[in-house]
Design a protein around this motif. Structure first.
Motif, short mmCIF file in Angstrom:
data_model
loop_
_atom_site.label_atom_id
_atom_site.label_comp_id
_atom_site.label_asym_id
_atom_site.label_seq_id
_atom_site.Cartn_x
_atom_site.Cartn_y
_atom_site.Cartn_z
N ASP A 161 41.51 -2.23 38.04
CA ASP A 161 42.43 -1.25 38.33
C ASP A 161 43.41 -2.59 39.45
OD1 ASP A 161 42.70 0.26 36.52
OD2 ASP A 161 40.74 0.72 37.49
N PHE A 162 44.02 -1.80 40.03
CA PHE A 162 43.93 -2.49 41.79
C PHE A 162 43.65 -1.88 43.14
CE2 PHE A 162 48.04 -2.94 39.58
CZ PHE A 162 49.22 -3.84 39.48
N ASP A 163 43.44 -2.86 43.88
CA ASP A 163 42.77 -2.14 45.20
C ASP A 163 43.85 -0.96 45.37
OD1 ASP A 163 40.43 -2.69 44.77
OD2 ASP A 163 40.63 -4.18 46.27
N TYR A 164 43.18 0.25 46.21
CA TYR A 164 44.71 1.13 46.60
C TYR A 164 44.08 1.80 48.19
CZ TYR A 164 46.37 5.75 47.49
OH TYR A 164 47.03 7.15 47.65
N GLU A 165 44.83 1.19 48.88
CA GLU A 165 44.78 2.06 50.06
C GLU A 165 45.81 2.97 51.18
OE1 GLU A 165 44.45 -0.89 54.26
OE2 GLU A 165 44.14 -2.33 52.77
N VAL A 166 45.21 3.75 51.57
CA VAL A 166 46.35 4.69 52.49
C VAL A 166 46.51 3.89 54.06
CG1 VAL A 166 46.92 6.65 52.74
CG2 VAL A 166 45.99 6.57 50.86
N ASP B 289 48.48 -18.74 42.71
CA ASP B 289 48.55 -18.54 44.33
C ASP B 289 47.71 -17.52 44.67
OD1 ASP B 289 50.91 -20.09 44.19
OD2 ASP B 289 52.22 -19.43 42.89
N GLY B 290 46.69 -16.94 43.37
CA GLY B 290 46.17 -16.46 44.69
C GLY B 290 46.45 -14.39 44.32
N ARG B 291 45.49 -13.72 45.50
CA ARG B 291 45.90 -12.26 45.32
C ARG B 291 47.05 -11.73 45.54
NH1 ARG B 291 42.12 -9.18 49.35
NH2 ARG B 291 42.74 -7.62 48.03
N MET B 292 47.60 -10.87 44.67
CA MET B 292 49.15 -10.49 44.99
C MET B 292 49.21 -8.27 44.90
SD MET B 292 51.05 -7.31 43.80
CE MET B 292 49.80 -6.80 42.89
N SER B 293 49.72 -8.68 46.74
CA SER B 293 49.65 -7.48 47.36
C SER B 293 50.66 -6.87 48.10
CB SER B 293 48.60 -7.81 48.90
OG SER B 293 48.68 -6.57 49.49
N LEU B 294 51.68 -5.53 47.87
CA LEU B 294 52.52 -5.29 48.20
C LEU B 294 52.30 -3.63 49.06
CD1 LEU B 294 54.29 -5.07 44.51
CD2 LEU B 294 54.29 -6.39 46.65
N GLU B 295 53.68 -3.70 49.94
CA GLU B 295 53.06 -2.72 50.58
C GLU B 295 53.80 -1.26 50.42
OE1 GLU B 295 52.20 -1.45 55.28
OE2 GLU B 295 52.50 -3.36 55.10
N SER C 211 45.96 -6.84 44.46
CA SER C 211 44.62 -7.49 43.47
C SER C 211 43.25 -6.66 43.78
CB SER C 211 45.05 -8.59 43.42
OG SER C 211 46.59 -9.34 42.67
N GLN C 212 42.25 -7.25 43.16
CA GLN C 212 40.92 -7.22 43.68
C GLN C 212 40.25 -8.16 43.97
OE1 GLN C 212 39.26 -4.43 42.79
NE2 GLN C 212 39.51 -3.61 41.44
N ASP C 213 39.61 -7.72 45.39
CA ASP C 213 39.57 -9.21 46.50
C ASP C 213 38.28 -9.85 45.34
OD1 ASP C 213 38.41 -10.58 48.04
OD2 ASP C 213 37.85 -9.19 49.58
#
Length: 442
Positions: free
Chosen positions: A363-368, A385-391, A377-379
């Motif tokens: 599962d994705f990490d979810y941050e409010v 290219d490493g982790r994916m992160s979208l805001e 992506s999980q840490d």
């Protein structure tokens, strides 16, 4: 041995440079007059889209980053409407064969990729303009159009602008979702439409083979380029190989290059078709690349384009999975927006039924946050290219306020933060000192 190692590197880089220069210098393709082929209309629509001058291009980038569009951008987008209408007509056609459009030359493929970026920017800017006017459904329809075009057609030549269009669509969708007030009906409609569109296929092994074959054919038709290719192959070969080269026809020389490259591409394809998780598949591709490098050090005639082809496949695979992860994150974000529209608040945790991250299989990490939420992506170490992160933003900051555990009958914070609770799927508090945001992991 050192000389032979250096020779292996030189022959690979020399031939790669030769092939690239030949591709850029090849004559433009002539598009066949086939009114039943959607790819031809796509080609015409993209090439007919006005190319922005440098000032307008800079303004477009600002608009796509969230700035207000000025009159220059609006005039440019208006001038692209005819191309957009062509695209809307083409997407309704059943047949889409890029092979018929691109097989007769190389320059059109490179030029099409560049012009495709201009076209994608124009459609995305149109969606931004409609979003600021409050016309959310028409704006979303423009994004869906780009996604449909990207997934249209399965032939020897995959859609050459598919990723460009999809990426532009995903960014525009995030912009729309961050500005519109969450509405269950609109979001549910959009979720259904987006999930019904097949994503662009995993076609880069075919693309690598087709590109290289087209380049080789362009070399064959040019005496000067053919002489350079012979020179590159024989320059670092031993005496017996040079003697054989003198007896070979042009097609036999090309056959050496072609066969070595095709074999490596087929090995790479078998890895990709094995349904391995991303990290395992990527590791096997890199091991295959290293094995080919070792062979190249011992026998430069084996190398030719194999190393270059494997590098392209590994990088294209990593890019494709990250691109897929962006889509999965976007689909998960839609679920979060729908829940916020129903309850007035973003949920505390992700549902087990929602899409997972293809980079990790988890599962994705979810941050409010104070302005919305982040999906990443999980840490852990992820190859490529490493982790994916979208805001993602949200128009109403009150929707980011989380229900306290005691309001829902959940355990207190100390219990929630325990490893056992994490394994059970409970949310975890963010690291100490990170105020105004809470991280939830399924």
């Amino acid at each position: 041995m050192k000389d032979r190692n250096e020779a292996g590197v030189k022959i690979v880089m020399g031939i790669y440079s030769l092939l690239l220069s030949s591709a850029l210098a090849a004559p433009a393709a002539v598009s066949p007059p086939d009114p039943n082929n959607a790819a031809l209309l796509y080609y015409q629509a993209i090439m007919a889209c006005p190319k922005p001058d440098s000032a307008t291009e800079n303004l477009l980038h600002r608009v796509l980053s969230g700035a207000e569009p000025d009159q220059a951008v609006k005039r440019y987008v208006e001038g692209c409407k005819e191309s957009i209408c062509l695209m809307e007509a083409a997407v309704r056609m059943p047949a889409c064969d890029w092979n018929r459009v691109l097989s007769s030359g190389q320059r059109s493929r490179f030029e099409l990729s560049i012009r495709g970026r201009d076209f994608a920017s124009a459609v995305a800017a149109d969606a931004h303009i409609q979003t600021l006017a409050g016309d959310y459904r028409p704006a979303m329809a423009q994004c869906l159009l780009m996604c449909r075009v990207a997934g249209h057609g399965h032939s020897e030549y995959p859609n050459p602008v598919a990723k460009t269009l999809e990426s532009a669509a995903y960014r525009a969708i995030r912009h729309i979702l961050g500005l519109m007030r969450p509405d269950v009906q609109t979001l549910t409609w959009f979720r259904h439409e987006l999930t019904s569109i097949p994503p662009a296929p995993l076609g880069f092994p075919e693309a690598v083979k087709a590109d290289m074959e087209g380049i080789l054919q362009s070399i064959k038709g040019n005496d000067r380029n053919m002489a350079q290719l012979r020179d590159e192959v024989s320059r670092h070969a031993d005496e017996s190989m040079r003697t054989q080269m003198k007896q070979m026809t042009d097609e036999q020389v090309l056959g050496l290059v072609r066969q070595s490259q095709v074999e490596s591409v087929e090995k790479g394809r078998r890895i990709l078709e094995s349904d391995l998780p991303y990290e395992e598949a990527y590791e096997q591709l890199k091991k295959l690349e290293e094995k080919i490098r070792e062979q190249a050090r011992e026998d430069t005639s084996v190398a030719l384009l194999q190393v270059t082809a494997m590098q392209r496949i590994s990088q294209a695979y990593a890019d494709w999975v990250r691109h897929k992860a962006s889509l999965q994150a976007l689909q998960t974000a839609l679920e979060l927006y729908i829940e916020a529209a129903r309850t007035g608040r973003l949920p505390r945790r992700l549902s087990m039924d929602w899409p997972r991250d293809p980079l990790t299989g988890e599962d994705f990490d979810y941050e409010v946050t104070k302005t919305g939420f982040i999906l990443r992506s999980q840490d852990r170490d992820i190859p490529g290219d490493g982790r994916m992160s979208l805001e993602f933003g949200i128009c109403d900051p009150n929707m980011t306020k989380q229900v306290e555990p005691w309001e829902t009958g959940e355990p207190d914070a100390a219990t929630i933060a325990s490893p056992a609770a994490d394994e059970a799927g409970s949310p975890t508090q963010s690291v100490p000192g990170a105020r105004n945001k809470v991280q939830y992991r399924d």
